[in-house]
Design a protein around this motif. Structure first.
Motif, PDB file in Angstrom:
ATOM      1  N   ASP A 170       0.818  -1.218   0.000  1.00 45.74           N
ATOM      2  CA  ASP A 170       0.000   0.000   0.000  1.00 45.74           C
ATOM      3  C   ASP A 170       0.847   1.262   0.000  1.00 45.74           C
ATOM      4  O   ASP A 170       0.308   2.370   0.141  1.00 45.74           O
ATOM      5  N   SER A 171       2.151   1.119  -0.167  1.00 50.58           N
ATOM      6  CA  SER A 171       3.062   2.263  -0.259  1.00 50.58           C
ATOM      7  C   SER A 171       3.415   2.494  -1.724  1.00 50.58           C
ATOM      8  O   SER A 171       3.999   1.621  -2.376  1.00 50.58           O
ATOM      9  N   TRP A 172       3.083   3.670  -2.241  1.00 47.52           N
ATOM     10  CA  TRP A 172       3.397   3.926  -3.643  1.00 47.52           C
ATOM     11  C   TRP A 172       4.899   4.081  -3.861  1.00 47.52           C
ATOM     12  O   TRP A 172       5.411   3.753  -4.942  1.00 47.52           O
ATOM     13  N   VAL A 173       5.632   4.570  -2.846  1.00 49.05           N
ATOM     14  CA  VAL A 173       7.082   4.726  -3.000  1.00 49.05           C
ATOM     15  C   VAL A 173       7.760   3.350  -3.039  1.00 49.05           C
ATOM     16  O   VAL A 173       8.709   3.141  -3.803  1.00 49.05           O
ATOM     17  N   VAL A 174       7.287   2.405  -2.238  1.00 48.14           N
ATOM     18  CA  VAL A 174       7.817   1.046  -2.306  1.00 48.14           C
ATOM     19  C   VAL A 174       7.581   0.463  -3.697  1.00 48.14           C
ATOM     20  O   VAL A 174       8.481  -0.133  -4.305  1.00 48.14           O
ATOM     21  N   ALA A 175       6.378   0.645  -4.230  1.00 39.55           N
ATOM     22  CA  ALA A 175       6.077   0.157  -5.577  1.00 39.55           C
ATOM     23  C   ALA A 175       6.971   0.826  -6.616  1.00 39.55           C
ATOM     24  O   ALA A 175       7.470   0.174  -7.541  1.00 39.55           O
TER      25      ALA A 175
END
Length: 325
Positions: A170-175
């Motif tokens: 649910d983390s866009w930065v991780v994605a």
């Protein structure tokens, strides 16, 4: 798409005004991608604190987003939420707070963003400690990197994993890190981590202020990405909010045309902005898309949409249609 309940609901109920524009913009976004296009998404405001990662991360994983321009606040606040979610406090009656109520939040090291308080120690200082290790190591090695590259390094190091308090999906930065997504962070120095970095430069912990690259170099990198990508794909522009996150990257086209004489570079092939800025004299964030034609940013035939509403409501719904939910 046949069993896409959210999409079916929106197409049935969202028939007029901003609601209809939302559906039209989302369908045009899908058509742009299906025609082989790429898409830049820009994040202003406090979209990460609004937990836009719940839908944006999946957009990135499914390659519906190919580059992001965001404020330093959105870059860092996605990670604040990742490592300190359980320590956040929501303030349902935020419109009723007195100045003394706000002072009590300050005394508890809670930084309010509308209805949500970010905890300084568990969020900001936790990320600072991890970033500082990377900044100091790069400084000593004579390396210079962009803000998002240091964030990617921190994530890949695993330093923050013991503190994860939400599903990292649910983390866009991780994605984005997993996809090696190009990110451009104009004005990073006005963010919390940018302020921290300035403090460490002033204190002498970091010797070379240019260890973190910013501004002009980001524009140069963006120009290279746009030039290379536009050789084979039309590039769209999906703007969430206004401000520098959108103003900075959209200027790359007229810069290439007017300042470098590159008439062969195509303009943006799709444009949509979600805006709560009142259209007014001199307001760029509230300017209608057609004004951008005069600046060489959009063409007469570019599909253009302006959705005047709350981005925390609109963006997930647009993404739902694009994802086929």
């Amino acid at each position: 798409m046949a069993n896409a309940p959210v999409t079916q609901f929106l197409k049935h109920h969202f028939r007029h005004f901003n609601a209809a524009t939302l559906v039209e913009a989302a369908e045009a976004y899908r058509a742009h991608l299906e025609g082989g296009g790429a898409m830049m998404v820009t994040l202003a405001g406090a979209m990460s604190t609004a937990e836009l990662g719940l839908s944006l991360a999946e957009m990135i994983r499914q390659e519906k987003v190919h580059a992001i321009s965001c404020t330093g606040a959105n870059l860092e606040e996605d990670l604040f939420n990742l490592v300190a979610h359980h320590h956040y406090e929501r303030i349902p009656n935020w419109r009723e707070l007195t100045a003394q109520d706000e002072k009590r939040l300050l005394d508890r090291h809670l930084n309010r963003v509308t209805d949500t308080c970010i905890p300084e120690m568990e969020a900001m200082r936790r990320l600072e400690a991890a970033l500082l290790e990377e900044w100091v190591a790069a400084d000593r090695a004579g390396e210079c990197r962009f803000p998002h590259e240091f964030v990617y390094r921190v994530l890949r190091s695993g330093r923050l994993e013991p503190y994860y308090q939400i599903d990292p999906r649910d983390s866009w930065v991780v994605a984005a890190a997993e996809k090696e997504l190009p990110i451009y962070v104009p004005g990073w120095e006005d963010s919390t981590t940018g302020n921290m970095y300035a403090g460490h430069c002033l204190s002498g912990t970091i010797k070379n202020v240019h260890t973190v690259r910013t501004g002009i170099e980001y524009m140069m990198e963006l120009a290279r990405w746009y030039e290379q990508t536009s050789k084979t794909r039309s590039i769209g522009f999906f703007q969430i909010g206004g401000g520098i996150a959108g103003d900075f990257p959209i200027c790359v086209v007229p810069m290439l045309h007017q300042d470098m004489g590159r008439a062969d570079i195509p303009v943006w092939g799709y444009f949509c902005q979600i805006s709560d800025s009142t259209t007014s004299y001199g307001s760029y964030s509230g300017a209608v898309p057609n004004e951008k034609i005069t600046w060489g940013k959009l063409g007469v035939e570019t599909p253009k949409f302006m959705i005047e509403s709350d981005a925390s409501i609109v963006a997930p719904l647009v993404f739902a249609i694009v994802l086929g939910w």
